[in-house]
Design a protein around this motif. Structure first.
Motif, PDB file in Angstrom:
ATOM      1  N   VAL A 109     -20.066  34.020 -10.765  1.00 20.65           N
ATOM      2  CA  VAL A 109     -19.465  35.336 -11.464  1.00 20.65           C
ATOM      3  C   VAL A 109     -20.434  36.273 -11.676  1.00 20.65           C
ATOM      4  O   VAL A 109     -20.036  37.499 -11.625  1.00 20.65           O
ATOM      5  CB  VAL A 109     -18.569  34.679 -12.561  1.00 20.65           C
ATOM      6  CG1 VAL A 109     -19.649  34.308 -13.735  1.00 20.65           C
ATOM      7  CG2 VAL A 109     -18.094  35.765 -13.307  1.00 20.65           C
TER       8      VAL A 109
ATOM      9  N   ALA B 163     -14.455  32.288 -16.385  1.00 21.68           N
ATOM     10  CA  ALA B 163     -14.433  30.828 -16.382  1.00 21.68           C
ATOM     11  C   ALA B 163     -13.237  30.543 -15.170  1.00 21.68           C
ATOM     12  O   ALA B 163     -13.022  29.174 -15.043  1.00 21.68           O
ATOM     13  CB  ALA B 163     -14.159  30.158 -17.640  1.00 21.68           C
TER      14      ALA B 163
ATOM     15  N   TRP C 219      -8.580  39.551  -8.577  1.00 27.60           N
ATOM     16  CA  TRP C 219      -8.475  38.416  -9.226  1.00 27.60           C
ATOM     17  C   TRP C 219      -7.127  37.851  -9.715  1.00 27.60           C
ATOM     18  O   TRP C 219      -6.850  36.699  -9.671  1.00 27.60           O
ATOM     19  CB  TRP C 219      -9.653  38.316 -10.277  1.00 27.60           C
ATOM     20  CG  TRP C 219     -11.036  38.015  -9.505  1.00 27.60           C
ATOM     21  CD1 TRP C 219     -11.896  38.945  -9.555  1.00 27.60           C
ATOM     22  CD2 TRP C 219     -11.386  37.146  -8.747  1.00 27.60           C
ATOM     23  NE1 TRP C 219     -13.105  38.628  -8.852  1.00 27.60           N
ATOM     24  CE2 TRP C 219     -12.764  37.413  -8.225  1.00 27.60           C
ATOM     25  CE3 TRP C 219     -11.006  35.780  -8.500  1.00 27.60           C
ATOM     26  CZ2 TRP C 219     -13.337  36.558  -7.527  1.00 27.60           C
ATOM     27  CZ3 TRP C 219     -11.743  34.838  -7.768  1.00 27.60           C
ATOM     28  CH2 TRP C 219     -13.085  35.334  -7.194  1.00 27.60           C
TER      29      TRP C 219
ATOM     30  N   SER D 285      -9.272  38.038 -16.408  1.00 29.16           N
ATOM     31  CA  SER D 285      -7.951  37.810 -15.506  1.00 29.16           C
ATOM     32  C   SER D 285      -6.848  36.894 -16.745  1.00 29.16           C
ATOM     33  O   SER D 285      -7.424  35.991 -16.909  1.00 29.16           O
ATOM     34  CB  SER D 285      -8.173  37.060 -14.291  1.00 29.16           C
ATOM     35  OG  SER D 285      -6.956  36.379 -14.101  1.00 29.16           O
TER      36      SER D 285
ATOM     37  N   PHE E 163     -21.941  42.678  -9.714  1.00 24.44           N
ATOM     38  CA  PHE E 163     -22.386  43.727 -10.609  1.00 24.44           C
ATOM     39  C   PHE E 163     -23.517  44.551  -9.922  1.00 24.44           C
ATOM     40  O   PHE E 163     -24.321  43.889  -9.247  1.00 24.44           O
ATOM     41  CB  PHE E 163     -22.633  43.279 -12.002  1.00 24.44           C
ATOM     42  CG  PHE E 163     -21.265  42.821 -12.530  1.00 24.44           C
ATOM     43  CD1 PHE E 163     -20.315  43.168 -12.900  1.00 24.44           C
ATOM     44  CD2 PHE E 163     -21.528  41.458 -12.760  1.00 24.44           C
ATOM     45  CE1 PHE E 163     -19.161  42.548 -13.299  1.00 24.44           C
ATOM     46  CE2 PHE E 163     -20.611  40.605 -13.115  1.00 24.44           C
ATOM     47  CZ  PHE E 163     -19.157  41.260 -13.513  1.00 24.44           C
TER      48      PHE E 163
ATOM     49  N   ILE F  39     -12.389  38.838 -21.815  1.00 23.36           N
ATOM     50  CA  ILE F  39     -13.563  39.655 -21.752  1.00 23.36           C
ATOM     51  C   ILE F  39     -14.037  40.116 -20.427  1.00 23.36           C
ATOM     52  O   ILE F  39     -14.012  39.304 -19.425  1.00 23.36           O
ATOM     53  CB  ILE F  39     -14.775  38.848 -22.319  1.00 23.36           C
ATOM     54  CG1 ILE F  39     -14.458  38.665 -23.774  1.00 23.36           C
ATOM     55  CG2 ILE F  39     -16.073  39.538 -22.135  1.00 23.36           C
ATOM     56  CD1 ILE F  39     -15.567  37.809 -24.658  1.00 23.36           C
ATOM     57  N   ASP F  40     -14.265  41.537 -20.162  1.00 17.96           N
ATOM     58  CA  ASP F  40     -14.892  42.032 -19.042  1.00 17.96           C
ATOM     59  C   ASP F  40     -16.299  42.116 -19.123  1.00 17.96           C
ATOM     60  O   ASP F  40     -16.839  42.716 -20.157  1.00 17.96           O
ATOM     61  CB  ASP F  40     -14.230  43.356 -18.623  1.00 17.96           C
ATOM     62  CG  ASP F  40     -14.686  43.910 -17.550  1.00 17.96           C
ATOM     63  OD1 ASP F  40     -15.872  43.575 -17.058  1.00 17.96           O
ATOM     64  OD2 ASP F  40     -14.050  44.899 -16.952  1.00 17.96           O
ATOM     65  N   ILE F  41     -17.187  41.279 -18.557  1.00 21.27           N
ATOM     66  CA  ILE F  41     -18.566  41.456 -18.615  1.00 21.27           C
ATOM     67  C   ILE F  41     -19.236  42.501 -18.608  1.00 21.27           C
ATOM     68  O   ILE F  41     -20.271  42.619 -18.741  1.00 21.27           O
ATOM     69  CB  ILE F  41     -18.930  40.189 -17.490  1.00 21.27           C
ATOM     70  CG1 ILE F  41     -18.096  38.830 -17.604  1.00 21.27           C
ATOM     71  CG2 ILE F  41     -20.451  39.863 -17.779  1.00 21.27           C
ATOM     72  CD1 ILE F  41     -18.339  38.054 -16.197  1.00 21.27           C
TER      73      ILE F  41
END
Ligand SMILES: C[S@@+](CC[C@H](N)C(=O)[O-])C[C@H]1O[C@@H](n2cnc3c(N)ncnc32)[C@H](O)[C@@H]1O
Length: 221
Positions: free
Chosen positions: A112, A45, A7, A67, A116, A91-93
């Motif tokens: 997004v 986002a 990314w 990113s 996962f 933030i890393d989800i």
């Protein structure tokens, strides 16, 4: 290539090539389900096109991504447009969301939440439920199993594919989203359509759900 590196170089290239700041079709559609005002958390986002659209409509937006390249470009664009009601956070989800319970009126994630594992996705949905106010709106657009990209991708395991771009994506059915959000959100929109995204020949699933307050969660059969 590591997903984060992918990314970072994706957004570096986008910045070099130029991009327009038009909000997504889904943002414009989902907006009609939002309350009149309040605080939005946007996950993944990217360059912040939807972030700015919501902010320009009077919401305070916490705009997040993992990113730095995307966040920096988004911050720069918002400053140029003099849009002040946005806070940016890296933030890393995959990690627990660093927010208080019931902090947001809306949680929004455009294209997004399909990166996962089942386990991580379940944890993310629970955390989104936690940070939303009772009755708050969760709006997300996810890759559908009907997406033609699946035919060009390498199957790794059930529902998981390596796309031609080299990243692993999960492809959802309406039933899977229904099952994974059951008891957390009451769906008000749940459908698959080719008209949900700017990319041609892409099929996404639109999901808009209202938070079911804790303690009143009744699971469907
Ligand atoms: C397809 S892009 C969508 C960007 C933006 N929502 C849009 O529609 O223009 C996916 C975004 O998710 C971000 N992303 C992917 N995995 C992530 C993670 N684990 N944590 C936070 N952001 C992530 C990427 O950096 C990228 O900005």
């Amino acid at each position: 290539m590591d997903t984060k590196d992918f990314w970072e170089s994706w957004w570096t290239k986008a910045e070099d090539e130029g991009w327009d700041d038009t909000p997504s079709l889904f943002a414009q559609f989902a907006f009609s389900y939002f309350p009149k005002e309040g605080k939005i958390l946007e996950l993944g986002a990217g360059l912040g096109k939807d972030t700015r659209y919501f902010a320009q409509h009077g919401f305070f937006v916490v705009s997040t991504d993992f990113s730095d390249k995307a966040l920096d470009a988004s911050k720069w664009e918002s400053t140029m447009q003099k849009i002040m009601n946005i806070e940016y956070q890296n933030i890393d989800i995959k990690n627990p969301l660093p927010f208080k319970d019931e902090e947001f009126d809306v949680v929004y994630a455009h294209a997004v939440l399909h990166y996962f594992s089942h386990e991580t996705t379940d944890q993310i949905f629970k955390d989104i439920h936690r940070v939303l106010k009772n009755g708050g709106v969760f709006a997300t657009l996810l890759k559908s199993k009907e997406d033609p990209e699946i035919l060009k991708s390498l199957k790794l395991s059930e529902n998981f594919y390596q796309t031609p771009q080299g990243i692993v994506e999960r492809f959802f059915s309406v039933e899977e989203i229904q099952a994974e959000t059951d008891g957390l959100f009451k769906p008000v929109v749940l459908d698959a359509s080719e008209q949900t995204h700017e990319t041609e020949n892409a099929t996404f699933i639109r999901y808009i759900g209202l938070k079911i307050p804790q303690g009143s969660q009744v699971h469907s059969e």
